[in-house]
Motif scaffolding. Sequence first.
Motif, PDB file in Angstrom:
ATOM      1  N   TYR A 279       0.889  -1.313   0.149  1.00  0.00           N
ATOM      2  CA  TYR A 279      -0.029  -0.118  -0.129  1.00  0.00           C
ATOM      3  C   TYR A 279       0.788   1.305  -0.157  1.00  0.00           C
ATOM      4  O   TYR A 279       1.967   1.160   0.589  1.00  0.00           O
ATOM      5  N   VAL A 280       0.375   2.333  -0.705  1.00  0.00           N
ATOM      6  CA  VAL A 280       0.993   3.707  -0.502  1.00  0.00           C
ATOM      7  C   VAL A 280       0.014   4.625  -0.195  1.00  0.00           C
ATOM      8  O   VAL A 280      -1.206   4.577  -0.543  1.00  0.00           O
ATOM      9  N   ILE A 281       0.405   5.380   0.789  1.00  0.00           N
ATOM     10  CA  ILE A 281      -0.487   6.476   1.533  1.00  0.00           C
ATOM     11  C   ILE A 281       0.168   7.827   1.698  1.00  0.00           C
ATOM     12  O   ILE A 281       1.324   7.903   1.605  1.00  0.00           O
ATOM     13  N   GLY A 282      -0.471   8.844   1.777  1.00  0.00           N
ATOM     14  CA  GLY A 282      -0.103  10.160   2.207  1.00  0.00           C
ATOM     15  C   GLY A 282       0.877  10.666   0.908  1.00  0.00           C
ATOM     16  O   GLY A 282       0.709  10.843  -0.304  1.00  0.00           O
ATOM     17  N   GLU A 283       1.732  11.777   1.392  1.00  0.00           N
ATOM     18  CA  GLU A 283       2.586  12.207   0.308  1.00  0.00           C
ATOM     19  C   GLU A 283       3.373  11.638  -0.549  1.00  0.00           C
ATOM     20  O   GLU A 283       3.837  12.079  -1.410  1.00  0.00           O
ATOM     21  N   ALA A 284       3.573  10.276  -0.436  1.00  0.00           N
ATOM     22  CA  ALA A 284       4.663   9.512  -0.991  1.00  0.00           C
ATOM     23  C   ALA A 284       4.012   9.469  -2.394  1.00  0.00           C
ATOM     24  O   ALA A 284       4.899   9.173  -3.396  1.00  0.00           O
ATOM     25  N   MET A 285       2.807   9.581  -2.695  1.00  0.00           N
ATOM     26  CA  MET A 285       2.004   9.376  -4.153  1.00  0.00           C
ATOM     27  C   MET A 285       1.935  10.651  -4.676  1.00  0.00           C
ATOM     28  O   MET A 285       2.298  11.764  -4.061  1.00  0.00           O
ATOM     29  N   ASP A 286       1.727  10.396  -5.861  1.00  0.00           N
ATOM     30  CA  ASP A 286       1.408  11.720  -6.807  1.00  0.00           C
ATOM     31  C   ASP A 286      -0.079  12.265  -6.328  1.00  0.00           C
ATOM     32  O   ASP A 286      -0.882  12.315  -7.149  1.00  0.00           O
ATOM     33  N   VAL A 287      -0.243  12.593  -5.337  1.00  0.00           N
ATOM     34  CA  VAL A 287      -1.431  13.562  -4.761  1.00  0.00           C
ATOM     35  C   VAL A 287      -0.896  14.711  -4.049  1.00  0.00           C
ATOM     36  O   VAL A 287      -0.474  14.469  -2.787  1.00  0.00           O
ATOM     37  N   THR A 288      -1.093  15.723  -4.412  1.00  0.00           N
ATOM     38  CA  THR A 288      -0.413  16.951  -3.630  1.00  0.00           C
ATOM     39  C   THR A 288      -1.436  18.063  -3.365  1.00  0.00           C
ATOM     40  O   THR A 288      -2.031  18.396  -4.225  1.00  0.00           O
ATOM     41  N   GLY A 289      -1.761  18.244  -2.097  1.00  0.00           N
ATOM     42  CA  GLY A 289      -2.833  19.393  -1.880  1.00  0.00           C
ATOM     43  C   GLY A 289      -2.285  20.720  -1.993  1.00  0.00           C
ATOM     44  O   GLY A 289      -1.096  21.154  -1.963  1.00  0.00           O
ATOM     45  N   TRP A 290      -3.146  21.597  -2.145  1.00  0.00           N
ATOM     46  CA  TRP A 290      -3.121  23.188  -1.842  1.00  0.00           C
ATOM     47  C   TRP A 290      -2.581  23.505  -0.501  1.00  0.00           C
ATOM     48  O   TRP A 290      -2.775  22.631   0.397  1.00  0.00           O
ATOM     49  N   LEU A 291      -2.286  24.605  -0.421  1.00  0.00           N
ATOM     50  CA  LEU A 291      -1.714  25.090   0.693  1.00  0.00           C
ATOM     51  C   LEU A 291      -2.811  25.365   1.562  1.00  0.00           C
ATOM     52  O   LEU A 291      -3.938  25.809   1.127  1.00  0.00           O
ATOM     53  N   GLY A 292      -2.918  25.023   3.209  1.00  0.00           N
ATOM     54  CA  GLY A 292      -4.119  25.265   3.922  1.00  0.00           C
ATOM     55  C   GLY A 292      -4.793  24.118   4.604  1.00  0.00           C
ATOM     56  O   GLY A 292      -5.949  24.207   4.715  1.00  0.00           O
ATOM     57  N   GLY A 293      -4.231  23.198   4.959  1.00  0.00           N
ATOM     58  CA  GLY A 293      -4.492  21.918   5.514  1.00  0.00           C
ATOM     59  C   GLY A 293      -5.102  20.588   4.824  1.00  0.00           C
ATOM     60  O   GLY A 293      -5.245  19.650   5.088  1.00  0.00           O
ATOM     61  N   TYR A 294      -4.907  21.069   3.373  1.00  0.00           N
ATOM     62  CA  TYR A 294      -5.238  20.125   2.417  1.00  0.00           C
ATOM     63  C   TYR A 294      -4.405  18.622   2.186  1.00  0.00           C
ATOM     64  O   TYR A 294      -4.762  17.754   2.126  1.00  0.00           O
ATOM     65  N   ASN A 295      -3.058  18.950   2.583  1.00  0.00           N
ATOM     66  CA  ASN A 295      -1.943  17.765   2.513  1.00  0.00           C
ATOM     67  C   ASN A 295      -2.387  16.851   3.796  1.00  0.00           C
ATOM     68  O   ASN A 295      -2.206  15.641   3.740  1.00  0.00           O
TER      69      ASN A 295
END
Length: 394
Positions: free
Chosen positions: A358-374
Amino acid sequence: MEFDTIIIGAGAAGMMCAAHSGGRTLVIDHAKAPGEKIRISGGGRCNFTNLDAKPENFISKNPHFCKSALKRYTQWDFIDLMAKHQIAWHEKTLGQLFCDGSAKQVVAMLLQEMEHAGADLWLKTSVETVAHTGDAFELKLLREGTPIAVSAKHLVLASGGKSIPKMGATGLAYDLATQFGLTLTDIRPALVPLTFSDQRYAPISGVSTPVRARANGTAYEEACLFTHRGLSGPAILQASSYWREGDVVSLDLDPEGGLFEALRAARQEQGKRDITTILTQHYPARLVQHLSEEMQIKGRIGDQSDAALEQLCARIRNWEQRPTGSEGYRTAEVTLGGIDTDGLSSKNMEAKTLKGLYVIGEAMDVTGWLGGYNFQWAWSSGWAAGTAIAQRSD
């Protein structure tokens, strides 16, 4: 030593996953303490989610990938968890939620959830090798200098990206993903200050003003901070996720669009005053001085025609900058890109070609905007993987 699940990384996503994965779960991290990014975030108060969190606030090669997890574990679910642990919070600008007290409360909450779930936590533990044989993952670890061999049916990569290496960030998740046949997208620093080789803004370092910063067609309205090295502040950090070397960043210094009418009114009421004096009523004096030199702003406001004022406002509303670089992973809040989501299930974050990975969090190609999204992505993806693992363990 045998476990049901081994999670590499005791950050936001890893701890969230451990709190829901059930069975015998082991979380390992080479740091001295868990949740260090949580602890330092939001000036020590942790911007733990955003009231407006939705798929449109995330950047990915596959913009649809994040939808399932975000829909099934929302910002409201995490807010409920905070309420359960009696952690007070408040809303700041643009839906950003922060702890009233300390970010350490969020770390303590996750540790309590892990303890309740029966998960073990090993700190100061590095991964030496990982192999997959049969239906198990076998890891050789070094725990405070002592070699230990462990195995598990499920292996979760939750060690994040490369941002802020002084806190121990490495590319371990990328290396392991590649080892097991997953591919990577382009990886680069994101939510990061932009720099200029000539240090052109050193004279106005510390000046801040509201702007609408635009890079490659995406605009974000917040504050811009001028520094010795270049441009920072929330608007610039957000724009940096869309900026590439050689590109222009456009700054609209009049995001609400009222400057032209304000200057026309000043022309009638304060016609003998210098136009730069009028501008200091709207902007910090040092910024006006810088703009007057760069844009050759001079003369009395009363001598300016409508056309001249319109031309000036147009320049102020489209002040183009071409940064030479960024401050890099050293100060980047997140890593843009990562393990390609094409190889992962959007429902449970499991690798399509290797059951149990499994892969979760920042390691994968999903990046949030600034402001609590990540952080919200960490909670949602960690929950999705953890609950899926728990169902299998049952």
